[in-house]
Write a protein that holds these residues in place. Structure first.
Motif, mmCIF file in Angstrom:
data_model
loop_
_atom_site.group_PDB
_atom_site.id
_atom_site.type_symbol
_atom_site.label_atom_id
_atom_site.label_comp_id
_atom_site.label_asym_id
_atom_site.label_seq_id
_atom_site.Cartn_x
_atom_site.Cartn_y
_atom_site.Cartn_z
ATOM 1 N N ARG A 25 44.501 -32.696 18.266
ATOM 2 C CA ARG A 25 44.880 -32.785 16.852
ATOM 3 C C ARG A 25 45.830 -31.666 16.462
ATOM 4 O O ARG A 25 46.843 -31.907 15.783
ATOM 5 C CB ARG A 25 43.611 -32.727 15.989
ATOM 6 N N ASP A 26 45.539 -30.443 16.895
ATOM 7 C CA ASP A 26 46.411 -29.317 16.560
ATOM 8 C C ASP A 26 47.793 -29.484 17.195
ATOM 9 O O ASP A 26 48.820 -29.189 16.574
ATOM 10 C CB ASP A 26 45.792 -27.998 17.027
ATOM 11 N N ALA A 40 49.275 -32.300 17.942
ATOM 12 C CA ALA A 40 49.982 -33.350 17.199
ATOM 13 C C ALA A 40 50.577 -32.785 15.915
ATOM 14 O O ALA A 40 51.722 -33.101 15.558
ATOM 15 C CB ALA A 40 49.032 -34.506 16.900
ATOM 16 N N ASP A 41 49.829 -31.942 15.233
ATOM 17 C CA ASP A 41 50.330 -31.336 13.989
ATOM 18 C C ASP A 41 51.541 -30.442 14.261
ATOM 19 O O ASP A 41 52.536 -30.493 13.531
ATOM 20 C CB ASP A 41 49.219 -30.516 13.321
ATOM 21 N N GLY A 94 54.524 -32.552 15.036
ATOM 22 C CA GLY A 94 54.964 -33.423 13.961
ATOM 23 C C GLY A 94 54.837 -34.901 14.283
ATOM 24 O O GLY A 94 55.644 -35.718 13.809
ATOM 25 N N VAL A 95 53.831 -35.247 15.081
ATOM 26 C CA VAL A 95 53.590 -36.646 15.421
ATOM 27 C C VAL A 95 52.134 -36.970 15.127
ATOM 28 O O VAL A 95 51.311 -36.073 14.940
ATOM 29 C CB VAL A 95 53.886 -36.941 16.914
ATOM 30 N N ASP A 96 51.804 -38.268 15.100
ATOM 31 C CA ASP A 96 50.401 -38.616 14.948
ATOM 32 C C ASP A 96 49.723 -38.592 16.312
ATOM 33 O O ASP A 96 50.389 -38.575 17.353
ATOM 34 C CB ASP A 96 50.229 -39.967 14.255
ATOM 35 N N VAL A 97 48.412 -38.581 16.302
ATOM 36 C CA VAL A 97 47.647 -38.476 17.546
ATOM 37 C C VAL A 97 47.907 -39.668 18.452
ATOM 38 O O VAL A 97 47.995 -39.516 19.675
ATOM 39 C CB VAL A 97 46.136 -38.338 17.229
ATOM 40 N N VAL A 98 48.049 -40.860 17.873
ATOM 41 C CA VAL A 98 48.290 -42.068 18.673
ATOM 42 C C VAL A 98 49.587 -41.931 19.479
ATOM 43 O O VAL A 98 49.644 -42.276 20.664
ATOM 44 C CB VAL A 98 48.338 -43.316 17.769
ATOM 45 N N THR A 99 50.632 -41.420 18.842
ATOM 46 C CA THR A 99 51.911 -41.226 19.535
ATOM 47 C C THR A 99 51.761 -40.219 20.669
ATOM 48 O O THR A 99 52.275 -40.438 21.772
ATOM 49 C CB THR A 99 52.985 -40.735 18.549
ATOM 50 N N LYS A 137 39.798 -37.141 23.298
ATOM 51 C CA LYS A 137 39.531 -36.156 22.243
ATOM 52 C C LYS A 137 39.394 -34.758 22.820
ATOM 53 O O LYS A 137 39.531 -33.768 22.112
ATOM 54 C CB LYS A 137 38.265 -36.532 21.475
ATOM 55 N N ARG A 182 62.575 -39.659 19.677
ATOM 56 C CA ARG A 182 63.119 -39.830 18.326
ATOM 57 C C ARG A 182 64.634 -40.038 18.339
ATOM 58 O O ARG A 182 65.249 -40.137 17.281
ATOM 59 C CB ARG A 182 62.758 -38.605 17.468
#
Length: 206
Positions: free
Chosen positions: A8-9, A11-12, A15-20, A41, A61
């Motif tokens: 999670r950290d 991904a933050d 700048g992407v979501d966890v799924v990506t 996880k 991107r």
């Protein structure tokens, strides 16, 4: 290892979501240094991993493309705006298509790419152009579509449409795992969903 970062950290920070982020790991070309556990996880990243993933996120991107082709790529705007929603392996096809738009622009016509997506394993491109160019751009869009069905959308290598039980994607042997267990009723049999669907509507076999 010290200073590890959670999924999670990471991904933050990226700048992407966890799924990506999980998808990038599943592709297998860019993975964290610590062994990837079965439970995603529990994935962790080092600082060096984050730098490598930043490069991969930028590639996905199409940041260099957007800079190099700013004259012909005018991103979609307004409610429901779309972007370049397909894998980086199709970059060469995208550039070739936009090079043709550039030729039309240099001849004085309006010809711009607005957005694109992957659908049923093929590349679909959407443009803003003068009506006189409809047939010409349609032809080049068809060429891009055909090439995408022979090109891995992850890496750009020779590929074919792969059917899993819930998804179909155009992938090479190295990335075919992304569709999961092959569906024997369709995998290797249907190589172009649009052409196959048209035959079904016309009542033709196969």
């Amino acid at each position: 290892m010290a200073d590890l970062m959670t999924l999670r950290d990471a991904a933050d920070v990226l700048g992407v979501d966890v799924v990506t982020l999980v998808h990038i790991i599943e592709v297998g070309d860019t993975v964290p240094t610590p062994p990837v556990p079965k439970d995603y996880k529990d994935i962790v990243f080092t600082a060096d991993d984050i730098e490598r993933f930043k490069t991969e996120v930028s590639r996905r991107r199409f940041l260099d493309f957007k800079s190099d082709y700013a004259d012909v790529y005018v991103h979609d705007e307004g409610p429901g705006a779309r972007g370049l929603e397909f894998g980086p392996g199709w970059l060469g096809i995208l550039k070739e298509f936009c090079d043709s738009l550039r030729e039309f622009q240099n001849a004085g016509y309006r010809a711009r790419l607005r957005w694109g997506k992957e659908k049923f394993g093929a590349l679909r491109l959407f443009t803003d152009h003068t009506s006189e160019l409809a047939a010409y751009i349609g032809e080049r869009r068809g060429i891009a579509y055909g090439k995408s069905l022979r090109t891995c959308q992850e890496c750009g290598e020779l590929a074919r449409l792969r059917f899993g039980h819930s998804i179909c994607l155009t992938l090479c042997d190295r990335h075919k795992h992304l569709v999961g267990e092959p569906n024997p009723e369709r995998d290797g049999i249907i190589l172009d969903v649009e052409a196959w669907s048209r035959k079904q509507r016309e009542g033709e076999p196969g």
